[in-house]
Motif scaffolding. Structure first.
Motif, PDB file in Angstrom:
ATOM      1  N   ILE A   5       0.837  -1.201   0.000  1.00 15.85           N
ATOM      2  CA  ILE A   5       0.000   0.000   0.000  1.00 15.85           C
ATOM      3  C   ILE A   5       0.872   1.251   0.000  1.00 15.85           C
ATOM      4  O   ILE A   5       0.621   2.192  -0.747  1.00 15.85           O
ATOM      5  CB  ILE A   5      -0.961  -0.013   1.205  1.00 15.85           C
ATOM      6  N   GLY A   6       1.906   1.241   0.814  1.00 13.48           N
ATOM      7  CA  GLY A   6       2.824   2.380   0.852  1.00 13.48           C
ATOM      8  C   GLY A   6       3.541   2.583  -0.468  1.00 13.48           C
ATOM      9  O   GLY A   6       3.685   3.712  -0.938  1.00 13.48           O
ATOM     10  N   ASP A   7       3.979   1.481  -1.067  1.00 12.63           N
ATOM     11  CA  ASP A   7       4.643   1.570  -2.364  1.00 12.63           C
ATOM     12  C   ASP A   7       3.698   2.096  -3.438  1.00 12.63           C
ATOM     13  O   ASP A   7       4.083   2.914  -4.272  1.00 12.63           O
ATOM     14  CB  ASP A   7       5.176   0.207  -2.793  1.00 12.63           C
ATOM     15  N   THR A   8       2.454   1.639  -3.410  1.00 16.36           N
ATOM     16  CA  THR A   8       1.460   2.092  -4.387  1.00 16.36           C
ATOM     17  C   THR A   8       1.192   3.577  -4.237  1.00 16.36           C
ATOM     18  O   THR A   8       1.125   4.311  -5.229  1.00 16.36           O
ATOM     19  CB  THR A   8       0.156   1.291  -4.233  1.00 16.36           C
ATOM     20  N   LEU A   9       1.041   4.043  -3.011  1.00 15.63           N
ATOM     21  CA  LEU A   9       0.789   5.469  -2.787  1.00 15.63           C
ATOM     22  C   LEU A   9       1.992   6.320  -3.185  1.00 15.63           C
ATOM     23  O   LEU A   9       1.831   7.405  -3.757  1.00 15.63           O
ATOM     24  CB  LEU A   9       0.405   5.718  -1.334  1.00 15.63           C
ATOM     25  N   ALA A  10       3.191   5.838  -2.899  1.00 22.49           N
ATOM     26  CA  ALA A  10       4.390   6.581  -3.289  1.00 22.49           C
ATOM     27  C   ALA A  10       4.520   6.668  -4.809  1.00 22.49           C
ATOM     28  O   ALA A  10       4.822   7.729  -5.361  1.00 22.49           O
ATOM     29  CB  ALA A  10       5.628   5.925  -2.684  1.00 22.49           C
ATOM     30  N   MET A  11       4.264   5.558  -5.490  1.00 22.01           N
ATOM     31  CA  MET A  11       4.338   5.566  -6.953  1.00 22.01           C
ATOM     32  C   MET A  11       3.251   6.457  -7.550  1.00 22.01           C
ATOM     33  O   MET A  11       3.479   7.142  -8.547  1.00 22.01           O
ATOM     34  CB  MET A  11       4.225   4.147  -7.494  1.00 22.01           C
ATOM     35  N   SER A  12       2.086   6.480  -6.929  1.00 21.06           N
ATOM     36  CA  SER A  12       0.998   7.329  -7.396  1.00 21.06           C
ATOM     37  C   SER A  12       1.375   8.804  -7.265  1.00 21.06           C
ATOM     38  O   SER A  12       1.116   9.604  -8.166  1.00 21.06           O
ATOM     39  CB  SER A  12      -0.263   7.030  -6.600  1.00 21.06           C
ATOM     40  N   ALA A  13       1.983   9.153  -6.147  1.00 21.57           N
ATOM     41  CA  ALA A  13       2.411  10.544  -5.948  1.00 21.57           C
ATOM     42  C   ALA A  13       3.483  10.933  -6.961  1.00 21.57           C
ATOM     43  O   ALA A  13       3.462  12.043  -7.511  1.00 21.57           O
ATOM     44  CB  ALA A  13       2.930  10.731  -4.532  1.00 21.57           C
ATOM     45  N   MET A  14       4.414  10.030  -7.227  1.00 20.42           N
ATOM     46  CA  MET A  14       5.455  10.325  -8.226  1.00 20.42           C
ATOM     47  C   MET A  14       4.852  10.463  -9.617  1.00 20.42           C
ATOM     48  O   MET A  14       5.244  11.353 -10.385  1.00 20.42           O
ATOM     49  CB  MET A  14       6.530   9.231  -8.221  1.00 20.42           C
ATOM     50  N   GLY A  15       3.905   9.604  -9.955  1.00 24.00           N
ATOM     51  CA  GLY A  15       3.241   9.691 -11.248  1.00 24.00           C
ATOM     52  C   GLY A  15       2.479  10.991 -11.400  1.00 24.00           C
ATOM     53  O   GLY A  15       2.506  11.627 -12.459  1.00 24.00           O
ATOM     54  N   ALA A  16       1.791  11.412 -10.338  1.00 22.18           N
ATOM     55  CA  ALA A  16       1.058  12.676 -10.374  1.00 22.18           C
ATOM     56  C   ALA A  16       2.018  13.844 -10.542  1.00 22.18           C
ATOM     57  O   ALA A  16       1.756  14.774 -11.325  1.00 22.18           O
ATOM     58  CB  ALA A  16       0.233  12.839  -9.103  1.00 22.18           C
ATOM     59  N   PHE A  17       3.126  13.819  -9.832  1.00 22.81           N
ATOM     60  CA  PHE A  17       4.107  14.894  -9.945  1.00 22.81           C
ATOM     61  C   PHE A  17       4.687  14.967 -11.352  1.00 22.81           C
ATOM     62  O   PHE A  17       4.795  16.043 -11.939  1.00 22.81           O
ATOM     63  CB  PHE A  17       5.224  14.691  -8.920  1.00 22.81           C
ATOM     64  N   LEU A  18       5.048  13.813 -11.906  1.00 25.00           N
ATOM     65  CA  LEU A  18       5.611  13.805 -13.259  1.00 25.00           C
ATOM     66  C   LEU A  18       4.592  14.248 -14.304  1.00 25.00           C
ATOM     67  O   LEU A  18       4.934  14.961 -15.251  1.00 25.00           O
ATOM     68  CB  LEU A  18       6.152  12.419 -13.593  1.00 25.00           C
ATOM     69  N   GLY A  19       3.330  13.845 -14.131  1.00 17.80           N
ATOM     70  CA  GLY A  19       2.279  14.296 -15.042  1.00 17.80           C
ATOM     71  C   GLY A  19       2.084  15.798 -14.970  1.00 17.80           C
ATOM     72  O   GLY A  19       1.914  16.467 -15.990  1.00 17.80           O
ATOM     73  N   TYR A  20       2.122  16.336 -13.763  1.00 20.67           N
ATOM     74  CA  TYR A  20       1.985  17.788 -13.601  1.00 20.67           C
ATOM     75  C   TYR A  20       3.179  18.521 -14.199  1.00 20.67           C
ATOM     76  O   TYR A  20       3.015  19.536 -14.889  1.00 20.67           O
ATOM     77  CB  TYR A  20       1.828  18.144 -12.124  1.00 20.67           C
ATOM     78  N   MET A  21       4.381  18.023 -13.953  1.00 18.22           N
ATOM     79  CA  MET A  21       5.575  18.690 -14.472  1.00 18.22           C
ATOM     80  C   MET A  21       5.649  18.611 -15.999  1.00 18.22           C
ATOM     81  O   MET A  21       6.125  19.536 -16.649  1.00 18.22           O
ATOM     82  CB  MET A  21       6.843  18.092 -13.857  1.00 18.22           C
ATOM     83  N   ALA A  22       5.183  17.521 -16.568  1.00 21.00           N
ATOM     84  CA  ALA A  22       5.266  17.355 -18.019  1.00 21.00           C
ATOM     85  C   ALA A  22       4.266  18.247 -18.751  1.00 21.00           C
ATOM     86  O   ALA A  22       4.588  18.816 -19.800  1.00 21.00           O
ATOM     87  CB  ALA A  22       5.040  15.895 -18.396  1.00 21.00           C
ATOM     88  N   PHE A  23       3.052  18.365 -18.223  1.00 21.72           N
ATOM     89  CA  PHE A  23       2.006  19.082 -18.949  1.00 21.72           C
ATOM     90  C   PHE A  23       1.570  20.384 -18.278  1.00 21.72           C
ATOM     91  O   PHE A  23       0.895  21.198 -18.897  1.00 21.72           O
ATOM     92  CB  PHE A  23       0.791  18.170 -19.147  1.00 21.72           C
ATOM     93  N   PHE A  34      -3.703   8.740 -11.072  1.00 22.24           N
ATOM     94  CA  PHE A  34      -4.693   7.666 -11.046  1.00 22.24           C
ATOM     95  C   PHE A  34      -4.227   6.468 -11.868  1.00 22.24           C
ATOM     96  O   PHE A  34      -4.361   5.325 -11.435  1.00 22.24           O
ATOM     97  CB  PHE A  34      -6.040   8.156 -11.571  1.00 22.24           C
ATOM     98  N   LEU A  35      -3.682   6.718 -13.047  1.00 22.59           N
ATOM     99  CA  LEU A  35      -3.213   5.610 -13.888  1.00 22.59           C
ATOM    100  C   LEU A  35      -2.075   4.853 -13.217  1.00 22.59           C
ATOM    101  O   LEU A  35      -2.037   3.624 -13.249  1.00 22.59           O
ATOM    102  CB  LEU A  35      -2.774   6.126 -15.256  1.00 22.59           C
ATOM    103  N   THR A  36      -1.158   5.579 -12.600  1.00 25.49           N
ATOM    104  CA  THR A  36      -0.062   4.927 -11.893  1.00 25.49           C
ATOM    105  C   THR A  36      -0.593   4.109 -10.721  1.00 25.49           C
ATOM    106  O   THR A  36      -0.143   2.983 -10.478  1.00 25.49           O
ATOM    107  CB  THR A  36       0.947   5.972 -11.386  1.00 25.49           C
TER     108      THR A  36
END
Length: 55
Positions: A5-23, A34-36
């Motif tokens: 659960i912790g790993d999933t939440l951490a990966m989700s936060a990283m995915g959200a950050f990268l999505g925000y930084m990219a676009f 959400f996709l991550t």
């Protein structure tokens, strides 16, 4: 289980950050987060089933 659960939440936060930084929009950050989360959760479920079968 709790580490998954912790790993999933951490990966989700990283995915959200990268999505925000990219676009540069919150919508893309939420979408990528959400996709991550979904992909990681499915992967964790598959791995849990494989671990359960092997024991």
């Amino acid at each position: 289980m709790k580490s998954d659960i912790g790993d999933t939440l951490a990966m989700s936060a990283m995915g959200a950050f990268l999505g925000y930084m990219a676009f540069g929009t919150y919508w893309h950050g939420a979408l990528f987060g959400f996709l991550t989360f979904a992909i990681s959760a499915v992967g964790n479920r598959v791995m849990a089933e494989l671990r359960q079968r092997s024991t």
